[in-house]
Design an enzyme around this catalytic site. Structure first.
Site, PDB file in Angstrom:
ATOM      1  N   LYS A  82      10.471   3.411  17.302  1.00 47.93           N
ATOM      2  CA  LYS A  82      10.303   4.888  16.841  1.00 47.93           C
ATOM      3  C   LYS A  82      11.780   5.632  17.645  1.00 47.93           C
ATOM      4  O   LYS A  82      11.593   6.531  17.461  1.00 47.93           O
ATOM      5  CB  LYS A  82       9.128   4.751  16.872  1.00 47.93           C
ATOM      6  CG  LYS A  82       8.291   4.230  15.640  1.00 47.93           C
ATOM      7  CD  LYS A  82       6.437   4.733  15.373  1.00 47.93           C
ATOM      8  CE  LYS A  82       6.293   4.062  14.693  1.00 47.93           C
ATOM      9  NZ  LYS A  82       4.922   3.581  14.396  1.00 47.93           N
ATOM     10  N   THR A 115       0.865  -1.272  -0.090  1.00 51.38           N
ATOM     11  CA  THR A 115       0.026  -0.246  -0.267  1.00 51.38           C
ATOM     12  C   THR A 115       0.969   1.104   0.159  1.00 51.38           C
ATOM     13  O   THR A 115       0.232   2.408  -0.609  1.00 51.38           O
ATOM     14  CB  THR A 115      -0.848   0.141   1.101  1.00 51.38           C
ATOM     15  OG1 THR A 115       0.034  -0.284   2.074  1.00 51.38           O
ATOM     16  CG2 THR A 115      -2.084  -1.185   1.376  1.00 51.38           C
ATOM     17  N   GLY A 143      -8.354  -1.704   9.930  1.00 48.57           N
ATOM     18  CA  GLY A 143      -7.030  -1.575   9.593  1.00 48.57           C
ATOM     19  C   GLY A 143      -5.945  -1.447  10.877  1.00 48.57           C
ATOM     20  O   GLY A 143      -5.082  -1.104  10.131  1.00 48.57           O
TER      21      GLY A 143
END
Lengths: 432, 432
Positions: B205, B13, B187
């Site tokens: 992160k 995607t 999702g």
């Protein structure tokens, strides 16, 4: 490169901040740039004035030419303010191949294009991050972080003074005058607060943001401006009751290649990210087609935050000098200016009316709205305030500014309407 | 330069988003860079798979060498994910003098230093903005906007899945399992949500952010991690009652040249800018000595936001190519890693205890706190839940982690304490 030499136009609080940061971060700056930075000359108005930073007297000058015509100076940092004289100085500095960093929003809103063009012609860098929202790297984010996106909307709380005042009025119920006085005592508002409270300062910043975000030269005259001086306690109470927070919001919208830019008191849905930006803080909300919603939050002014932005710009100039690529990244507006007409500007509106408390008046009022195709989302009919007077609060659905102004004109003309007490733009849904 | 040629590793995607943005913004990109961009080759696993973008079949390959060893490709965009194989591909690409843009946080958290060093050695650019907080230009802001500041604290909501779940639990009273299921249906969460809900994704992160913000190589193992799976409805109710919002917060603090980095469920004062970051949104709050508080808010994931970040990085690479200055701006950590010991980490804590509802028990408990020098800011003594059991909720003043852990150990050992039901870090003041 031996050392990069800087000339400072101005040594007020921001200028002193720049000196302090450069002095305190020599090691970090050297690591980033690869060569040392030296402050060569500083323009002041009074050589003998007592300051809270120590600078050797031979660094100071009262003659701007000692900087702008000085062959030993590489970069000019402008923190003196003002427009006409400053513009001349900077044009001259650029002609002399000096790079420029400025924090001057008035100058950029009025002469930004001319200065950027001169910079590009002379192969010089020209940065102005600190001119909008002091410590927030918003211009950099628009130019770089969102460079590939199509930005369609920007909303900004870009004036700390008015945000402070509105926060105090909303949260503590302070009257306008009291909140303003408090802001002045804290140094957030100037003795003459006109430029802030009438929205002019915010309008300048929105012109700069819109020019950059939409790549279209937007001038100060293109920004529709309304200040905060007429906001009442009642307005704030209704806002709260309906699920809104009152903020002075700069809005810039791009739609079908046309732009609208305004600064006005706006009822923001409580859930909007800008609604929780309080006190003297600034924030800019950016909507891009690909990225969706982003927001940049921070101090909008203050000597050190603003100086941080200036030094960040300086770092970029200096890295470019080391690499020999100055003046190569100046982006001038790409698109021709097209402004929306009032019939093309759509928004929701809040309207508070005092009308005769008589049979049929309410129907008269609502029929004017429907006559102009403006439908209503919320209606509050309120207890009579004074004998014979009814207070009516309405929130419209999306309507064109043209239609809304026509409605207002007809309402004003109506015998049974005493006053339109207030009218604000509305963003978002409030309590639904 | 004729055209810049890009090879794409991966076409999921995010990869498809990159292709779409490059195709839809050719004119804008040309204006910014000065030469066109061409997608030369795309690595896929299945040539025949149906996709929602149309790419001519001869652009696709199943052999990574067609990209990383292809002399016609200038820049490699890595959106395939994975760590070991990906690392080898990118090292090889760098050896072949290809610039790299990646969105891969796992790779950067584990091998960031090695890759950046290889890039610098080969004179290549290497950017990874999209690896942290998808659409938010936070790495750029740290490197450039705050380049001259001394950053002392970063707090991040850097995982959208857990923020969505906690928002649903807090605002709608959904139980954890229901909120997780909803996140999966939308999702936002994967079928196996472990990496998100156990805090590992956020920890990666934070390692990247801390490395960049403090200029110190922080590894994943240096980040103390606690997930959200054990948070109960009761905890959220007490949080609300005390004026706090529960968030999964990554915290990185620099003090006296020493660093602490953690990810843990944290009670944030309702007035903290991060407290109103809801649903799947991410935000990173940065405190710098000069700038003060800033916050960057936006989508943390999603194909188009992430692709926007990648293309923004690409634009910088391509501008650098046009100017011939690639690989000149890579900044590797400047300071030696020094981590704080538990005795040096200070915070406030929330503790919920079930104890015997007997005379003297409460005094026993509080004396353990005072014995370790941990003073209490708030104490709630609550109605007995079950016969013979008292619920006690405490919020401490600032205490060292060492002292707090010692208190917990002694409480656990106490006959009259049944369970420590929950324990969270606290930031800010709540209702005071």
């Amino acid at each position: 490169m031996e050392a990069i030499s800087i000339g400072l136009l101005g040594l007020g609080t921001v200028g002193s901040g720049v000196v302090k940061i450069i002095e305190n971060h020599q090691e970090k700056l050297l690591h980033q740039i690869g060569c040392p930075i030296k402050i060569n000359k500083v323009l002041v108005t009074d050589l003998t004035k007592k300051r809270d930073i120590e600078l050797s007297l031979d660094l100071l000058t009262t003659n701007a030419l000692d900087i702008i015509d000085n062959p030993n100076i590489d970069v000019v940092v402008e923190v003196m303010g003002g427009v006409e004289e400053t513009r001349r100085y900077l044009l001259q500095a650029l002609k002399n191949k000096k790079h420029v960093v400025t924090a001057n929003k008035d100058l950029m809103a009025e002469h930004g294009s001319e200065l950027l063009t001169a910079a590009a012609e002379n192969g010089c860098d020209f940065f102005y991050e600190a001119s909008v929202a002091g410590g927030i790297p918003i211009l950099r984010s628009l130019v770089e972080g969102l460079s590939s996106d199509h930005i369609t909307k920007m909303m900004g709380i870009v004036n700390g003074t008015t945000n402070y005042i509105l926060t105090k009025m909303s949260k503590q119920g302070s009257p306008y005058e009291v909140a303003l006085k408090e802001a002045q005592e804290l140094g957030y508002a100037e003795a003459d607060p006109t430029s802030d409270v009438e929205g002019l300062d915010a309008a300048r910043k929105m012109a700069i943001l819109a020019t950059l975000g939409f790549s279209m030269k937007i001038d100060l005259e293109d920004v529709k401006v309304q200040g905060i001086t007429h906001i009442t306690e009642e307005d704030l109470q209704y806002a709260k009751q309906l699920g809104y927070t009152m903020k002075l919001i700069g809005i810039a919208v791009l739609e079908d290649d046309k732009v609208e830019v305004s600064v006005q008191p706006t009822l923001l849905s409580d859930s909007h990210p800008l609604a929780s930006v309080n006190n003297e803080f600034n924030a800019v909300y950016v909507y891009g087609e690909a990225v969706g919603e982003t927001m940049f939050y921070g101090p909008g002014a203050g000597s050190l935050p603003t100086a941080t932005s200036i030094v960040a710009d300086l770092v970029v100039v200096m890295k470019n000098m080391v690499l020999g690529v100055n003046g190569k990244r100046i982006i001038t507006p790409q698109h021709e200016k097209k402004l929306k007409k009032p019939a093309e500007i759509y928004s929701k509106y809040f309207l508070r009316i005092h009308a005769k408390d008589e049979l049929g008046v309410f129907a008269n009022i609502t029929s004017i709205f429907s006559h102009h195709g403006v439908s209503l989302e919320k209606i509050l009919q309120l207890p009579v305030k004074e004998k014979g007077i009814a207070e009516i609060v309405l929130v419209t659905h999306n309507a064109s500014l043209q239609a809304y102004e026509d409605v207002q004109a007809e309402l004003e003309a109506l015998q049974s309407v005493h006053h339109i007490k207030s009218s604000y733009r509305v963003e978002g849904n409030g309590n639904s």
